[in-house]
Design a protein around this motif. Sequence first.
Motif, mmCIF file in Angstrom:
data_model
loop_
_atom_site.group_PDB
_atom_site.id
_atom_site.type_symbol
_atom_site.label_atom_id
_atom_site.label_comp_id
_atom_site.label_asym_id
_atom_site.label_seq_id
_atom_site.Cartn_x
_atom_site.Cartn_y
_atom_site.Cartn_z
ATOM 1 N N GLU A 22 1.978 1.744 -3.479
ATOM 2 C CA GLU A 22 0.857 2.149 -4.334
ATOM 3 C C GLU A 22 0.477 3.609 -4.116
ATOM 4 O O GLU A 22 0.188 4.326 -5.069
ATOM 5 C CB GLU A 22 -0.351 1.241 -4.089
ATOM 6 C CG GLU A 22 -0.159 -0.153 -4.640
ATOM 7 C CD GLU A 22 -1.257 -1.120 -4.237
ATOM 8 O OE1 GLU A 22 -2.036 -0.821 -3.298
ATOM 9 O OE2 GLU A 22 -1.340 -2.189 -4.867
ATOM 10 N N ILE A 23 0.489 4.057 -2.874
ATOM 11 C CA ILE A 23 0.160 5.455 -2.581
ATOM 12 C C ILE A 23 1.219 6.379 -3.175
ATOM 13 O O ILE A 23 0.901 7.387 -3.816
ATOM 14 C CB ILE A 23 0.010 5.676 -1.063
ATOM 15 C CG1 ILE A 23 -1.259 4.975 -0.564
ATOM 16 C CG2 ILE A 23 -0.011 7.163 -0.725
ATOM 17 C CD1 ILE A 23 -1.351 4.869 0.948
ATOM 18 N N ARG B 104 0.823 -1.215 0.000
ATOM 19 C CA ARG B 104 0.000 0.000 0.000
ATOM 20 C C ARG B 104 0.856 1.264 0.000
ATOM 21 O O ARG B 104 0.536 2.249 -0.677
ATOM 22 C CB ARG B 104 -0.955 0.010 1.192
ATOM 23 C CG ARG B 104 -2.337 -0.477 0.848
ATOM 24 C CD ARG B 104 -3.382 -0.150 1.890
ATOM 25 N NE ARG B 104 -3.011 -0.309 3.278
ATOM 26 C CZ ARG B 104 -3.022 -1.452 3.956
ATOM 27 N NH1 ARG B 104 -3.380 -2.558 3.344
ATOM 28 N NH2 ARG B 104 -2.677 -1.503 5.213
ATOM 29 N N ARG C 79 0.884 6.360 -7.053
ATOM 30 C CA ARG C 79 -0.451 6.543 -7.634
ATOM 31 C C ARG C 79 -0.367 7.434 -8.864
ATOM 32 O O ARG C 79 0.285 8.474 -8.856
ATOM 33 C CB ARG C 79 -1.377 7.164 -6.595
ATOM 34 C CG ARG C 79 -2.825 7.284 -7.085
ATOM 35 C CD ARG C 79 -3.737 7.738 -5.998
ATOM 36 N NE ARG C 79 -3.900 6.648 -5.040
ATOM 37 C CZ ARG C 79 -4.006 6.817 -3.725
ATOM 38 N NH1 ARG C 79 -3.965 8.024 -3.214
ATOM 39 N NH2 ARG C 79 -4.159 5.796 -2.925
ATOM 40 N N LYS C 80 -0.995 6.967 -9.947
ATOM 41 C CA LYS C 80 -1.044 7.681 -11.238
ATOM 42 C C LYS C 80 0.331 7.883 -11.856
ATOM 43 O O LYS C 80 0.540 8.819 -12.632
ATOM 44 C CB LYS C 80 -1.777 9.017 -11.095
ATOM 45 C CG LYS C 80 -3.231 8.860 -10.698
ATOM 46 C CD LYS C 80 -3.930 10.189 -10.661
ATOM 47 C CE LYS C 80 -5.378 9.980 -10.251
ATOM 48 N NZ LYS C 80 -6.117 11.241 -10.221
#
Length: 159
Positions: A71-72, A68, A75-76
């Motif tokens: 991923e944070i 996580r 992100r994008k």
Amino acid sequence: MRCPFCGSDDTQVKDSRPAEDNTSIRRRRICPDCGGRFTTFERVQLRELMVIKKTGRKVPFARDKLVRSFEIALRKRPVDRDRIERAVSGIVRRLESSGETEISSEEIGLQVLEALKSLDDVGFVRYASVYRDFSHAEDFEHVIAEINAKISRDSGAES
């Protein structure tokens, strides 16, 4: 393995194979009670790791939290999910093979920073801003200067 549909404890494995990342086993299961089909993933765990938080509190290591975090930070961003999985697996492998059962959250954070530095500069700055508790624009400028110096060194080495 408990059935996620009816809660039955008696499920059967129909198929097992290595997962795409070759660090886990993918199992297709079926529940004889309700007929539900589902997939599970199993990973080898060399030792039970505990994370020592800044407050001194100890919590079990959770690979999902590490994923996580990546991923944070990413992100994008155009970073392949496989590259993230490889980075996380590498960190987990290093932690498990270190011989220590208790790892500080700071040590894990440093390893994440190091991995992000090679994955994506923007993700690195995002994570560093939280990890290093940035409070001023100068904090960002300092990290960006570090990245620019690294880029200059790398391009100078290629010439």
